[in-house]
Scaffold this motif. Structure first.
Motif, PDB file in Angstrom:
ATOM      1  N   SER A  33       9.627  -1.599   6.948  1.00  0.00           N
ATOM      2  CA  SER A  33       9.368  -2.971   7.389  1.00  0.00           C
ATOM      3  C   SER A  33       8.782  -2.995   8.790  1.00  0.00           C
ATOM      4  N   CYS A  34       9.318  -2.169   9.678  1.00  0.00           N
ATOM      5  CA  CYS A  34       8.796  -2.088  11.049  1.00  0.00           C
ATOM      6  C   CYS A  34       7.351  -1.603  11.061  1.00  0.00           C
ATOM      7  N   ILE A  35       7.042  -0.642  10.189  1.00  0.00           N
ATOM      8  CA  ILE A  35       5.670  -0.136  10.101  1.00  0.00           C
ATOM      9  C   ILE A  35       4.727  -1.241   9.619  1.00  0.00           C
ATOM     10  N   VAL A  36       5.172  -2.027   8.635  1.00  0.00           N
ATOM     11  CA  VAL A  36       4.351  -3.137   8.125  1.00  0.00           C
ATOM     12  C   VAL A  36       4.097  -4.152   9.226  1.00  0.00           C
ATOM     13  N   VAL A  37       5.117  -4.457  10.022  1.00  0.00           N
ATOM     14  CA  VAL A  37       4.965  -5.422  11.121  1.00  0.00           C
ATOM     15  C   VAL A  37       3.946  -4.919  12.132  1.00  0.00           C
ATOM     16  N   LEU A  38       4.046  -3.658  12.529  1.00  0.00           N
ATOM     17  CA  LEU A  38       3.128  -3.097  13.519  1.00  0.00           C
ATOM     18  C   LEU A  38       1.697  -3.041  12.982  1.00  0.00           C
ATOM     19  N   VAL A  39       1.546  -2.626  11.714  1.00  0.00           N
ATOM     20  CA  VAL A  39       0.213  -2.566  11.110  1.00  0.00           C
ATOM     21  C   VAL A  39      -0.394  -3.961  11.013  1.00  0.00           C
ATOM     22  N   ALA A  88      10.419  -2.180   1.112  1.00  0.00           N
ATOM     23  CA  ALA A  88      10.579  -2.774   2.443  1.00  0.00           C
ATOM     24  C   ALA A  88      11.578  -3.915   2.354  1.00  0.00           C
ATOM     25  N   SER A  89      12.138  -4.286   3.476  1.00  0.00           N
ATOM     26  CA  SER A  89      13.109  -5.373   3.546  1.00  0.00           C
ATOM     27  C   SER A  89      12.443  -6.597   4.155  1.00  0.00           C
ATOM     28  N   ALA A  90      12.359  -7.677   3.384  1.00  0.00           N
ATOM     29  CA  ALA A  90      11.740  -8.907   3.892  1.00  0.00           C
ATOM     30  C   ALA A  90      12.486  -9.463   5.104  1.00  0.00           C
ATOM     31  N   PRO A  91      13.830  -9.510   5.082  1.00  0.00           N
ATOM     32  CA  PRO A  91      14.540  -9.972   6.291  1.00  0.00           C
ATOM     33  C   PRO A  91      14.241  -9.106   7.507  1.00  0.00           C
ATOM     34  N   ALA A  92      14.125  -7.795   7.312  1.00  0.00           N
ATOM     35  CA  ALA A  92      13.800  -6.907   8.433  1.00  0.00           C
ATOM     36  C   ALA A  92      12.414  -7.213   8.982  1.00  0.00           C
ATOM     37  N   MET A  93      11.473  -7.574   8.109  1.00  0.00           N
ATOM     38  CA  MET A  93      10.134  -7.932   8.573  1.00  0.00           C
ATOM     39  C   MET A  93      10.157  -9.235   9.363  1.00  0.00           C
ATOM     40  N   VAL A  94      10.981 -10.184   8.926  1.00  0.00           N
ATOM     41  CA  VAL A  94      11.110 -11.445   9.673  1.00  0.00           C
ATOM     42  C   VAL A  94      11.670 -11.167  11.064  1.00  0.00           C
ATOM     43  N   PHE A  95      12.739 -10.358  11.130  1.00  0.00           N
ATOM     44  CA  PHE A  95      13.302  -9.958  12.419  1.00  0.00           C
ATOM     45  C   PHE A  95      12.228  -9.254  13.256  1.00  0.00           C
ATOM     46  N   GLY A  96      11.460  -8.360  12.613  1.00  0.00           N
ATOM     47  CA  GLY A  96      10.448  -7.586  13.325  1.00  0.00           C
ATOM     48  C   GLY A  96       9.363  -8.453  13.940  1.00  0.00           C
ATOM     49  N   HIS A  97       8.892  -9.461  13.198  1.00  0.00           N
ATOM     50  CA  HIS A  97       7.848 -10.342  13.714  1.00  0.00           C
ATOM     51  C   HIS A  97       8.354 -11.149  14.914  1.00  0.00           C
TER      52      HIS A  97
END
Length: 285
Positions: free
Chosen positions: A12-18, A64-73
């Motif tokens: 998820s963190c990688i998706v956010v950064l990309v 990937a974890s959708a909640p983790a992506m929300v936190f990441g953004h």
């Protein structure tokens, strides 16, 4: 059990950064077009990035974890504000507001991800028909039935939830009777936080361009700030529509899942019956 969670969080963190790297390429490669012209391009880039990332995760069989992506953004936007924007002497009130909003938003996200939406151990099927329209006349035995309490079965979580509205992938939890108020508050909080971030970044860009201090480093920061502004505005647009939809559902006393699948619920299939003693006239040709 911990290993898949950690792997999903890393993915998820990688998706956010990309995602933010791809958005930063929009002002970098198209510096001459206006900010409004960048918005539709950024929307296409955002959709394409998530599509490619989804395909890549599918090939690698990594979830990937959708909640983790929300936190990441949220953390990414907050990090850009702390590391870049606030050093340009923006409004103290806006700076303090954004910091408080981000903290409250992260606390709210943690609560809604981990809270009980109203899970109950009853049969999710409801075959009864509401013959009595006025619910205030229903007896206590009927008020505990699945029809009255609107208990629905979530196919994603495989559980029954009282006052079930929908399963929210972004929060990784069902939205039901016990957390619907928190859900609405969070959606509103996202809009306010991202709007505040947009105002902070607008002040940053105004001060930066006004002083004409555009070195290589500040140019990179400028592209990053513009791309996060694009991201925030796109988020605000769909979230306002999303909030409006849910306000409409509240006003109409209908749940999202009921609106989508209304044909499978017998309580929405009540046929009007003539009142006793009423006269029905029929004309025969």
């Amino acid at each position: 059990m911990g290993s898949p969670v950690i792997l999903a969080s890393v993915a998820s963190c990688i998706v956010v950064l990309v995602t933010h790297f791809a958005l930063a390429m929009v002002p970098r490669l198209l510096p001459s077009i206006s900010f409004l012209a960048m918005l539709p391009i950024a929307a296409v880039v955002l959709v394409a990035t998530h599509t490619v990332a989804g395909c890549g995760r599918g090939l690698l069989r990594v979830k990937a974890s959708a909640p983790a992506m929300v936190f990441g953004h949220i953390l990414f936007l907050w990090g850009v504000h702390i590391a870049v924007i606030r050093y340009e002497e923006i409004s103290t009130l806006l700076d303090a507001s954004l910091n408080i909003e981000c903290i409250l938003l992260l606390i709210g996200l943690y609560k809604i991800v981990s809270c009980d939406p109203g899970v109950v151990a009853v049969d999710s099927t409801c075959s009864e028909v509401l013959d009595e329209v006025d619910s205030s006349q229903l007896g206590p035995h009927y008020k505990g039935s699945p029809c009255f309490s609107r208990i629905r079965h979530c196919s994603s979580c495989k559980r029954n939830v009282m006052g079930y509205d929908h399963h929210c992938p972004a929060f990784g939890n069902c939205i039901g009777q016990k957390n619907h108020y928190l859900f609405m508050t969070l959606v509103f909080g996202f809009i306010i936080t991202e709007a505040t971030y947009t105002m902070c970044s607008t002040q940053y860009m105004t001060l930066l361009l006004g002083t004409q201090r555009l070195s290589l480093e500040t140019n990179q920061f400028k592209d990053l700030v513009i791309s996060t502004m694009l991201f925030s505005l796109l988020q605000v647009v769909w979230q306002v529509l999303f909030l409006t939809w849910h306000m409409y559902c509240i006003c109409c006393n209908i749940k999202t899942e009921e609106w989508i699948n209304w044909t499978k619920y017998s309580e929405f299939q009540i046929l009007a019956q003539p009142l006793p003693g009423s006269l029905i006239k029929m004309s025969l040709n």
